[in-house]
Design a protein around this motif. Sequence first.
Motif, PDB file in Angstrom:
ATOM      1  N   GLY A 127     -18.187  48.844  29.607  1.00 21.99           N
ATOM      2  CA  GLY A 127     -17.384  49.590  28.926  1.00 21.99           C
ATOM      3  C   GLY A 127     -15.904  50.015  29.767  1.00 21.99           C
ATOM      4  O   GLY A 127     -15.742  49.630  31.074  1.00 21.99           O
ATOM      5  N   LEU A 128     -14.912  50.473  29.090  1.00 17.57           N
ATOM      6  CA  LEU A 128     -13.831  50.853  29.628  1.00 17.57           C
ATOM      7  C   LEU A 128     -13.637  51.815  30.775  1.00 17.57           C
ATOM      8  O   LEU A 128     -12.940  51.759  31.519  1.00 17.57           O
ATOM      9  N   GLY A 129     -14.658  52.850  30.513  1.00 19.29           N
ATOM     10  CA  GLY A 129     -14.606  53.800  31.453  1.00 19.29           C
ATOM     11  C   GLY A 129     -14.939  53.225  32.916  1.00 19.29           C
ATOM     12  O   GLY A 129     -14.419  53.718  33.692  1.00 19.29           O
ATOM     13  N   ASP A 130     -15.902  52.512  32.899  1.00 15.60           N
ATOM     14  CA  ASP A 130     -16.241  51.830  34.498  1.00 15.60           C
ATOM     15  C   ASP A 130     -15.032  50.943  34.860  1.00 15.60           C
ATOM     16  O   ASP A 130     -14.911  51.171  36.007  1.00 15.60           O
ATOM     17  N   VAL A 131     -14.280  50.326  34.004  1.00 16.96           N
ATOM     18  CA  VAL A 131     -13.171  49.319  34.605  1.00 16.96           C
ATOM     19  C   VAL A 131     -12.213  50.596  34.798  1.00 16.96           C
ATOM     20  O   VAL A 131     -11.398  50.030  35.914  1.00 16.96           O
ATOM     21  N   TYR A 132     -11.994  51.640  34.311  1.00 15.47           N
ATOM     22  CA  TYR A 132     -10.867  52.733  34.651  1.00 15.47           C
ATOM     23  C   TYR A 132     -11.282  53.295  35.982  1.00 15.47           C
ATOM     24  O   TYR A 132     -10.299  53.193  36.833  1.00 15.47           O
ATOM     25  N   LYS A 133     -12.448  53.744  36.036  1.00 13.70           N
ATOM     26  CA  LYS A 133     -13.107  54.016  37.487  1.00 13.70           C
ATOM     27  C   LYS A 133     -12.814  52.967  38.461  1.00 13.70           C
ATOM     28  O   LYS A 133     -12.435  53.561  39.644  1.00 13.70           O
ATOM     29  N   ARG A 134     -12.980  51.796  38.598  1.00 20.18           N
ATOM     30  CA  ARG A 134     -13.061  50.876  39.458  1.00 20.18           C
ATOM     31  C   ARG A 134     -11.563  50.711  39.851  1.00 20.18           C
ATOM     32  O   ARG A 134     -11.160  50.457  40.992  1.00 20.18           O
ATOM     33  N   GLN A 135     -10.657  50.739  38.689  1.00 18.06           N
ATOM     34  CA  GLN A 135      -9.160  50.376  39.049  1.00 18.06           C
ATOM     35  C   GLN A 135      -8.661  51.626  39.719  1.00 18.06           C
ATOM     36  O   GLN A 135      -7.761  51.509  40.695  1.00 18.06           O
ATOM     37  N   MET A 136      -9.061  52.860  39.294  1.00 17.67           N
ATOM     38  CA  MET A 136      -8.509  54.005  39.998  1.00 17.67           C
ATOM     39  C   MET A 136      -8.846  54.149  41.464  1.00 17.67           C
ATOM     40  O   MET A 136      -8.217  54.429  42.573  1.00 17.67           O
ATOM     41  N   LEU A 137     -10.262  53.881  41.839  1.00 22.21           N
ATOM     42  CA  LEU A 137     -10.539  53.470  43.213  1.00 22.21           C
ATOM     43  C   LEU A 137      -9.833  52.520  43.994  1.00 22.21           C
ATOM     44  O   LEU A 137      -9.167  53.061  44.922  1.00 22.21           O
ATOM     45  N   LYS A 138      -9.532  51.530  43.338  1.00 25.25           N
ATOM     46  CA  LYS A 138      -8.934  50.306  44.081  1.00 25.25           C
ATOM     47  C   LYS A 138      -7.308  50.906  44.243  1.00 25.25           C
ATOM     48  O   LYS A 138      -6.738  50.585  45.349  1.00 25.25           O
ATOM     49  N   ASN A 139      -6.811  51.487  43.297  1.00 23.05           N
ATOM     50  CA  ASN A 139      -5.436  51.803  43.372  1.00 23.05           C
ATOM     51  C   ASN A 139      -5.224  53.108  44.317  1.00 23.05           C
ATOM     52  O   ASN A 139      -4.328  53.173  45.152  1.00 23.05           O
ATOM     53  N   ASN A 140      -6.184  54.101  44.357  1.00 23.02           N
ATOM     54  CA  ASN A 140      -5.904  55.353  45.082  1.00 23.02           C
ATOM     55  C   ASN A 140      -6.727  55.188  46.504  1.00 23.02           C
ATOM     56  O   ASN A 140      -6.203  55.968  47.440  1.00 23.02           O
ATOM     57  N   TYR A 141      -7.577  54.469  46.687  1.00 25.08           N
ATOM     58  CA  TYR A 141      -8.190  54.067  47.884  1.00 25.08           C
ATOM     59  C   TYR A 141      -8.495  52.959  48.220  1.00 25.08           C
ATOM     60  O   TYR A 141      -9.588  52.303  48.124  1.00 25.08           O
ATOM     61  N   PRO A 142      -7.433  52.008  48.657  1.00 27.19           N
ATOM     62  CA  PRO A 142      -7.520  50.461  48.990  1.00 27.19           C
ATOM     63  C   PRO A 142      -8.351  50.273  50.184  1.00 27.19           C
ATOM     64  O   PRO A 142      -8.618  49.100  50.407  1.00 27.19           O
ATOM     65  N   TYR A 143      -8.479  51.192  50.677  1.00 28.81           N
ATOM     66  CA  TYR A 143      -9.520  50.939  52.103  1.00 28.81           C
ATOM     67  C   TYR A 143     -10.690  51.715  52.234  1.00 28.81           C
ATOM     68  O   TYR A 143     -10.472  52.837  51.585  1.00 28.81           O
ATOM     69  N   ALA A 144     -11.490  51.326  53.008  1.00 33.03           N
ATOM     70  CA  ALA A 144     -12.733  51.973  53.222  1.00 33.03           C
ATOM     71  C   ALA A 144     -13.429  51.737  54.424  1.00 33.03           C
ATOM     72  O   ALA A 144     -13.239  50.505  55.145  1.00 33.03           O
ATOM     73  N   VAL A 145     -13.980  52.802  55.149  1.00 37.00           N
ATOM     74  CA  VAL A 145     -14.630  52.500  56.421  1.00 37.00           C
ATOM     75  C   VAL A 145     -16.188  52.276  55.751  1.00 37.00           C
ATOM     76  O   VAL A 145     -16.675  53.004  55.167  1.00 37.00           O
ATOM     77  N   ILE A 146     -16.605  51.200  56.300  1.00 40.45           N
ATOM     78  CA  ILE A 146     -18.235  50.867  56.173  1.00 40.45           C
ATOM     79  C   ILE A 146     -18.804  50.961  57.410  1.00 40.45           C
ATOM     80  O   ILE A 146     -18.692  50.622  58.555  1.00 40.45           O
ATOM     81  N   VAL A 147     -20.106  51.653  57.289  1.00 40.95           N
ATOM     82  CA  VAL A 147     -20.818  51.953  58.372  1.00 40.95           C
ATOM     83  C   VAL A 147     -22.047  51.069  58.238  1.00 40.95           C
ATOM     84  O   VAL A 147     -22.894  51.236  57.091  1.00 40.95           O
ATOM     85  N   ARG A 148     -22.759  50.489  58.980  1.00 39.58           N
ATOM     86  CA  ARG A 148     -24.106  49.826  58.999  1.00 39.58           C
ATOM     87  C   ARG A 148     -24.844  50.087  60.402  1.00 39.58           C
ATOM     88  O   ARG A 148     -24.252  50.167  61.182  1.00 39.58           O
ATOM     89  N   TYR A 149     -26.031  50.216  59.773  1.00 44.04           N
ATOM     90  CA  TYR A 149     -27.150  50.452  61.007  1.00 44.04           C
ATOM     91  C   TYR A 149     -27.951  49.287  61.103  1.00 44.04           C
ATOM     92  O   TYR A 149     -28.444  48.767  60.256  1.00 44.04           O
ATOM     93  N   ASP A 150     -28.417  49.016  62.307  1.00 44.83           N
ATOM     94  CA  ASP A 150     -29.623  48.095  62.293  1.00 44.83           C
ATOM     95  C   ASP A 150     -31.003  48.483  62.130  1.00 44.83           C
ATOM     96  O   ASP A 150     -32.100  47.846  62.015  1.00 44.83           O
TER      97      ASP A 150
END
Length: 108
Positions: free
Chosen positions: A7-30
């Motif tokens: 649906g278009l709502g999910d597309v909009y949310k992903r686009q908003m995330l990509k445009n407003n927050y283009p970077y992310a800190v990713i944390v992984r644990y072993d």
Amino acid sequence: DVAPSRGLGDVYKRQMLKNNYPYAVIVRYDFDDDMGVYPCKDESQAKDLLKRFLEAEVAEDKANGHDFEAEISDDGWSATITNYRRDGSIDHTWWTIGNVYGEGDDFA
């Protein structure tokens, strides 16, 4: 098979995330399957967050008397800590900065 439309709502949310927050800190644990993703508005915010995560982990290990090795990359895009626990176990935590990009379920 064809995947169902999100649906278009999910597309909009992903686009908003990509445009407003283009970077992310990713944390992984072993030591477990969990992973953390912390969206950031720009590169400097991501680098600052990564550094604060590492500093907090170092402070906690010092307070608990753990032996550890910590390192942050010269460019500030990644960090790791290796903990040598009193019980003899060893665990690792990695932080990396990634970019939010692509369409659909793409994330890196």
